[in-house]
Design a protein around this motif. Sequence first.
Motif, PDB file in Angstrom:
ATOM      1  N   TYR A 336       0.842  -1.189   0.000  1.00 12.84           N
ATOM      2  CA  TYR A 336       0.000   0.000   0.000  1.00 12.84           C
ATOM      3  C   TYR A 336       0.885   1.250   0.000  1.00 12.84           C
ATOM      4  N   ASN A 337       0.473   2.248  -0.772  1.00  9.78           N
ATOM      5  CA  ASN A 337       1.108   3.555  -0.643  1.00  9.78           C
ATOM      6  C   ASN A 337       0.105   4.632  -0.248  1.00  9.78           C
ATOM      7  N   GLY A 338      -1.103   4.218   0.129  1.00 11.44           N
ATOM      8  CA  GLY A 338      -2.087   5.162   0.625  1.00 11.44           C
ATOM      9  C   GLY A 338      -3.281   4.474   1.263  1.00 11.44           C
ATOM     10  N   ILE A 339      -3.492   4.751   2.574  1.00  9.34           N
ATOM     11  CA  ILE A 339      -4.685   4.281   3.283  1.00  9.34           C
ATOM     12  C   ILE A 339      -5.225   5.461   4.082  1.00  9.34           C
ATOM     13  N   SER A 340      -6.452   5.872   3.808  1.00  6.89           N
ATOM     14  CA  SER A 340      -7.043   6.982   4.559  1.00  6.89           C
ATOM     15  C   SER A 340      -8.156   6.452   5.465  1.00  6.89           C
ATOM     16  N   PHE A 342      -9.081   8.697   8.269  1.00  7.38           N
ATOM     17  CA  PHE A 342      -9.408   9.823   9.139  1.00  7.38           C
ATOM     18  C   PHE A 342     -10.911  10.099   9.144  1.00  7.38           C
ATOM     19  N   ASN A 343     -11.330  10.825  10.164  1.00 11.35           N
ATOM     20  CA  ASN A 343     -12.743  11.177  10.331  1.00 11.35           C
ATOM     21  C   ASN A 343     -13.638   9.947  10.440  1.00 11.35           C
ATOM     22  N   ASN A 344     -13.180   8.970  11.218  1.00 15.89           N
ATOM     23  CA  ASN A 344     -13.974   7.814  11.623  1.00 15.89           C
ATOM     24  C   ASN A 344     -13.951   7.755  13.152  1.00 15.89           C
ATOM     25  N   PRO A 345     -14.977   7.196  13.785  1.00 10.69           N
ATOM     26  CA  PRO A 345     -15.012   7.145  15.253  1.00 10.69           C
ATOM     27  C   PRO A 345     -14.183   6.004  15.844  1.00 10.69           C
ATOM     28  N   VAL A 346     -13.131   5.611  15.167  1.00 13.63           N
ATOM     29  CA  VAL A 346     -12.281   4.535  15.666  1.00 13.63           C
ATOM     30  C   VAL A 346     -11.244   5.121  16.625  1.00 13.63           C
ATOM     31  N   PRO A 347     -11.044   4.518  17.798  1.00 12.40           N
ATOM     32  CA  PRO A 347      -9.979   4.969  18.709  1.00 12.40           C
ATOM     33  C   PRO A 347      -8.619   4.558  18.144  1.00 12.40           C
ATOM     34  N   TYR A 348      -8.000   5.461  17.421  1.00 11.15           N
ATOM     35  CA  TYR A 348      -6.813   5.111  16.652  1.00 11.15           C
ATOM     36  C   TYR A 348      -5.653   4.658  17.524  1.00 11.15           C
ATOM     37  N   TRP A 349      -5.631   5.059  18.799  1.00 12.50           N
ATOM     38  CA  TRP A 349      -4.543   4.627  19.681  1.00 12.50           C
ATOM     39  C   TRP A 349      -4.633   3.138  20.031  1.00 12.50           C
ATOM     40  N   GLU A 350      -5.790   2.536  19.758  1.00 11.11           N
ATOM     41  CA  GLU A 350      -5.952   1.110  20.026  1.00 11.11           C
ATOM     42  C   GLU A 350      -5.565   0.235  18.823  1.00 11.11           C
ATOM     43  N   VAL A 351      -5.323   0.859  17.681  1.00  6.58           N
ATOM     44  CA  VAL A 351      -4.972   0.096  16.499  1.00  6.58           C
ATOM     45  C   VAL A 351      -3.514  -0.374  16.601  1.00  6.58           C
ATOM     46  N   GLN A 352      -3.296  -1.657  16.406  1.00  4.29           N
ATOM     47  CA  GLN A 352      -1.952  -2.216  16.544  1.00  4.29           C
ATOM     48  C   GLN A 352      -1.073  -1.814  15.360  1.00  4.29           C
ATOM     49  N   PRO A 353       0.187  -1.501  15.605  1.00  2.38           N
ATOM     50  CA  PRO A 353       1.095  -1.119  14.514  1.00  2.38           C
ATOM     51  C   PRO A 353       1.190  -2.182  13.425  1.00  2.38           C
ATOM     52  N   CYS A 358       2.046  -4.027   5.771  1.00  8.35           N
ATOM     53  CA  CYS A 358       2.282  -4.077   4.320  1.00  8.35           C
ATOM     54  C   CYS A 358       2.052  -2.712   3.678  1.00  8.35           C
ATOM     55  N   VAL A 359       2.386  -1.656   4.414  1.00  9.51           N
ATOM     56  CA  VAL A 359       2.313  -0.286   3.917  1.00  9.51           C
ATOM     57  C   VAL A 359       3.738   0.217   3.706  1.00  9.51           C
ATOM     58  N   THR A 360       3.949   1.012   2.665  1.00  9.83           N
ATOM     59  CA  THR A 360       5.301   1.443   2.326  1.00  9.83           C
ATOM     60  C   THR A 360       5.977   2.202   3.465  1.00  9.83           C
ATOM     61  N   ASP A 361       5.281   3.185   4.053  1.00  7.11           N
ATOM     62  CA  ASP A 361       5.821   3.916   5.200  1.00  7.11           C
ATOM     63  C   ASP A 361       4.668   4.588   5.923  1.00  7.11           C
ATOM     64  N   ARG A 362       4.955   5.097   7.086  1.00  7.92           N
ATOM     65  CA  ARG A 362       3.877   5.634   7.930  1.00  7.92           C
ATOM     66  C   ARG A 362       3.208   6.864   7.326  1.00  7.92           C
ATOM     67  N   ALA A 364       2.138   7.064   4.488  1.00  2.93           N
ATOM     68  CA  ALA A 364       1.092   6.587   3.591  1.00  2.93           C
ATOM     69  C   ALA A 364      -0.240   6.414   4.292  1.00  2.93           C
ATOM     70  N   ILE A 365      -0.239   6.503   5.620  1.00  6.23           N
ATOM     71  CA  ILE A 365      -1.461   6.289   6.409  1.00  6.23           C
ATOM     72  C   ILE A 365      -1.997   7.638   6.896  1.00  6.23           C
ATOM     73  N   GLN A 366      -3.232   7.926   6.560  1.00  5.33           N
ATOM     74  CA  GLN A 366      -3.903   9.126   7.048  1.00  5.33           C
ATOM     75  C   GLN A 366      -4.905   8.677   8.094  1.00  5.33           C
ATOM     76  N   PHE A 367      -4.564   9.015   9.333  1.00  4.26           N
ATOM     77  CA  PHE A 367      -5.331   8.477  10.446  1.00  4.26           C
ATOM     78  C   PHE A 367      -5.792   9.605  11.347  1.00  4.26           C
ATOM     79  N   GLY A 368      -6.479   9.257  12.432  1.00  2.00           N
ATOM     80  CA  GLY A 368      -6.989  10.255  13.350  1.00  2.00           C
ATOM     81  C   GLY A 368      -8.382  10.677  12.932  1.00  2.00           C
ATOM     82  N   ASN A 369      -8.969  11.548  13.731  1.00  2.00           N
ATOM     83  CA  ASN A 369     -10.353  11.966  13.494  1.00  2.00           C
ATOM     84  C   ASN A 369     -10.448  13.422  13.034  1.00  2.00           C
ATOM     85  N   TYR A 370      -9.417  13.886  12.359  1.00  2.00           N
ATOM     86  CA  TYR A 370      -9.460  15.242  11.843  1.00  2.00           C
ATOM     87  C   TYR A 370     -10.151  15.268  10.498  1.00  2.00           C
ATOM     88  N   LYS A 371     -10.506  16.446  10.072  1.00  2.00           N
ATOM     89  CA  LYS A 371     -11.104  16.642   8.762  1.00  2.00           C
ATOM     90  C   LYS A 371     -10.193  17.526   7.933  1.00  2.00           C
TER      91      LYS A 371
END
Length: 372
Positions: A336-340, A342-353, A358-362, A364-371
């Motif tokens: 993966y070179n892009g996974i978005s 963000f803006n979901n009610p998931v507690p992102y701090w609970e997501v395991q690294p 299988c993502v190219t680098d960090r 590439a991940i757009q996370f958190g609950n910002y808009k």
Amino acid sequence: MPTMWPLWLLASLLALSHALPFEQKGFWDFTLDDGLPMLNDEEASGAETTSGVPDLDSLTPTFSAMCPFGCHCHLRVVQCSDLGLKSVPKEISPDTTLLDLQNNDISELRKDDFKGLQHLYALVLVNNKISKIHEKAFSPLRKLQKLYISKNHLVEIPPNLPSSLVELRIHDNRIRKVPKGVFSGLRNMNCIEMGGNPLENSGFEPGAFDGLKLNYLRISEAKLTGIPKDLPETLNELHLDHNKIQAIELEDLLRYSKLYRLGLGHNQIRMIENGSLSFLPTLRELHLDNNKLSRVPSGLPDLKLLQVVYLHTNNITKVGVNDFCPVGFGVKRAYYNGISLFNNPVPYWEVQPATFRCVTDRLAIQFGNYKK
């Protein structure tokens, strides 16, 4: 409206371009590359010799004195936009390859409007008031490959389109029905943009796309409640964003095994039936943003070529460690070179690294609950 470029530059770009058929932001978009870096132009657009542009020789300067009053003519380009024209002008040179009539007040295309223009390659009629087209209006255009007739008042697909046509942009009209046979004989067509029309699923007659070998189809900003049936099996790109689709059922994607890119953003999708995505083995980009999903769709780890997934602005509350990546090593061919997300009610701090192993680098991940 953006300032028009010098005509010599436009003609040069037209000759050198091999553009992908993407959403038109302005008239001259077909001169620009807007494709994924992962796809070369020929692979993404399905370009054959029929989908190329005129030879450089065909764009050499001409010395014809024929040029409609008020228009600009150079290098076989006739530019007559923004002139308040009520009809297609006369005295157009027969060696014209590009005719620009956008942003006028043309309401009708008559039988002999394009008489003698047998070398025309691109015809631009965007943003007029066209509601009537004679059944033989396009008959002289034996080499026409690009027809841009968006933002008009059409209530039906124009009849008897030239068999040479490769790209049709007819979005933002008033079309409610796509009858069987309307695209008959268009064996060279590989791109249709028909979004922004009040099309419902019932508006597509069975067999409406028979015979077409499309590479790209966009039916966005319509009134679809599900993925239309019997679209061409040859599709590499299907864009159905900004509709009212509520679910993806098991057989909805069965016939589209050649898809590289699937756009389903800005719908009302709550459910994607297990196994639905397994019919898309070559999928590289999946847009499911701005829907109502409560979890990551199943089957993503099995898509070996998938590289971009948009899931932002949904109702996802949990992300599992195996939602994106297969178990074990050496199974997924493309990282993966892009996974978005963000803006979901998931507690992102609970997501395991390890979820994103299988993502190219960090980055590439757009996370958190910002808009954005």
